[in-house]
Write a protein that holds these residues in place. Structure first.
Motif, PDB file in Angstrom:
ATOM      1  N   SER A   1       2.094   7.400  -6.522  1.00 12.12           N
ATOM      2  CA  SER A   1       0.915   8.013  -7.149  1.00 12.12           C
ATOM      3  C   SER A   1       0.010   7.042  -7.897  1.00 12.12           C
ATOM      4  CB  SER A   1       1.352   9.143  -8.093  1.00 12.12           C
ATOM      5  OG  SER A   1       2.061  10.118  -7.383  1.00 12.12           O
TER       6      SER A   1
ATOM      7  N   MET B   1      -2.266   5.356  -6.179  1.00 17.18           N
ATOM      8  CA  MET B   1      -3.506   5.598  -5.445  1.00 17.18           C
ATOM      9  C   MET B   1      -3.230   6.621  -4.361  1.00 17.18           C
ATOM     10  SD  MET B   1      -3.823   2.005  -3.312  1.00 17.18           S
ATOM     11  CE  MET B   1      -4.344   2.371  -1.654  1.00 17.18           C
ATOM     12  N   ASP B   2      -4.277   7.323  -3.929  1.00 21.29           N
ATOM     13  CA  ASP B   2      -4.064   8.286  -2.857  1.00 21.29           C
ATOM     14  C   ASP B   2      -4.514   7.690  -1.527  1.00 21.29           C
ATOM     15  OD1 ASP B   2      -6.870   8.685  -2.556  1.00 21.29           O
ATOM     16  OD2 ASP B   2      -6.842  10.275  -4.057  1.00 21.29           O
ATOM     17  N   SER B   3      -4.265   8.413  -0.468  1.00 18.31           N
ATOM     18  CA  SER B   3      -4.549   7.894   0.868  1.00 18.31           C
ATOM     19  C   SER B   3      -6.048   7.752   1.142  1.00 18.31           C
ATOM     20  CB  SER B   3      -3.906   8.769   1.945  1.00 18.31           C
ATOM     21  OG  SER B   3      -4.396  10.092   1.834  1.00 18.31           O
TER      22      SER B   3
ATOM     23  N   ILE C   1       0.837  -1.209   0.000  1.00 22.65           N
ATOM     24  CA  ILE C   1       0.000   0.000   0.000  1.00 22.65           C
ATOM     25  C   ILE C   1       0.866   1.251   0.000  1.00 22.65           C
ATOM     26  CG2 ILE C   1      -1.672   1.337   1.352  1.00 22.65           C
ATOM     27  CD1 ILE C   1      -2.844  -1.452   2.218  1.00 22.65           C
TER      28      ILE C   1
ATOM     29  N   THR D   1      -8.161   6.375  -1.072  1.00 24.49           N
ATOM     30  CA  THR D   1      -8.664   5.246  -1.840  1.00 24.49           C
ATOM     31  C   THR D   1      -9.028   4.099  -0.902  1.00 24.49           C
ATOM     32  OG1 THR D   1      -7.265   5.841  -3.714  1.00 24.49           O
ATOM     33  CG2 THR D   1      -8.114   3.592  -3.675  1.00 24.49           C
TER      34      THR D   1
ATOM     35  N   GLN E   1       0.804   4.205  -2.820  1.00 31.10           N
ATOM     36  CA  GLN E   1       0.516   5.596  -2.456  1.00 31.10           C
ATOM     37  C   GLN E   1       1.700   6.508  -2.762  1.00 31.10           C
ATOM     38  OE1 GLN E   1      -0.663   5.147   1.652  1.00 31.10           O
ATOM     39  NE2 GLN E   1      -2.816   4.905   1.114  1.00 31.10           N
ATOM     40  N   ASN E   2       2.896   6.086  -2.430  1.00 32.97           N
ATOM     41  CA  ASN E   2       4.085   6.923  -2.621  1.00 32.97           C
ATOM     42  C   ASN E   2       4.440   7.137  -4.087  1.00 32.97           C
ATOM     43  OD1 ASN E   2       4.387   7.231   0.138  1.00 32.97           O
ATOM     44  ND2 ASN E   2       5.786   5.487   0.314  1.00 32.97           N
TER      45      ASN E   2
END
Length: 81
Positions: free
Chosen positions: A16, A18-20, A9, A22, A13-14
């Motif tokens: 890009s 998915m964002d936090s 995860i 999602t 996220q890091n």
């Protein structure tokens, strides 16, 4: 295995994918949810190989193994044993 899931995860996220905000369940399809595509998968496989010092055999590169957080975490666990 929770640490592996957090690493997955965190990478998504890091980098890009998915964002936090999602919402993603452990068995949700990463491709069907637009999280990762074939180019992103190559980056992700490089990350896994380096992070866990493993080689991923070609025959393990299947949707069952690499299209969900659970599938990826299970595959990593098999390869680091």
């Amino acid at each position: 295995m929770d640490e592996i899931k957090q690493d997955i995860i965190g990478f998504l996220q890091n980098n890009s994918f998915m964002d936090s905000n999602t919402q993603l369940e452990d068995d949700d399809s990463l491709t069907m949810n637009g999280i990762i595509d074939s180019i992103g998968l190559i980056e992700f496989l490089d990350f896994i190989s380096e992070k866990y010092s493993i080689d991923i055999p070609e025959d393990m590169l299947t949707p069952e193994n690499f299209d969900s957080i659970n599938g990826i975490a299970n595959t990593i666990q098999k390869l680091i044993k």
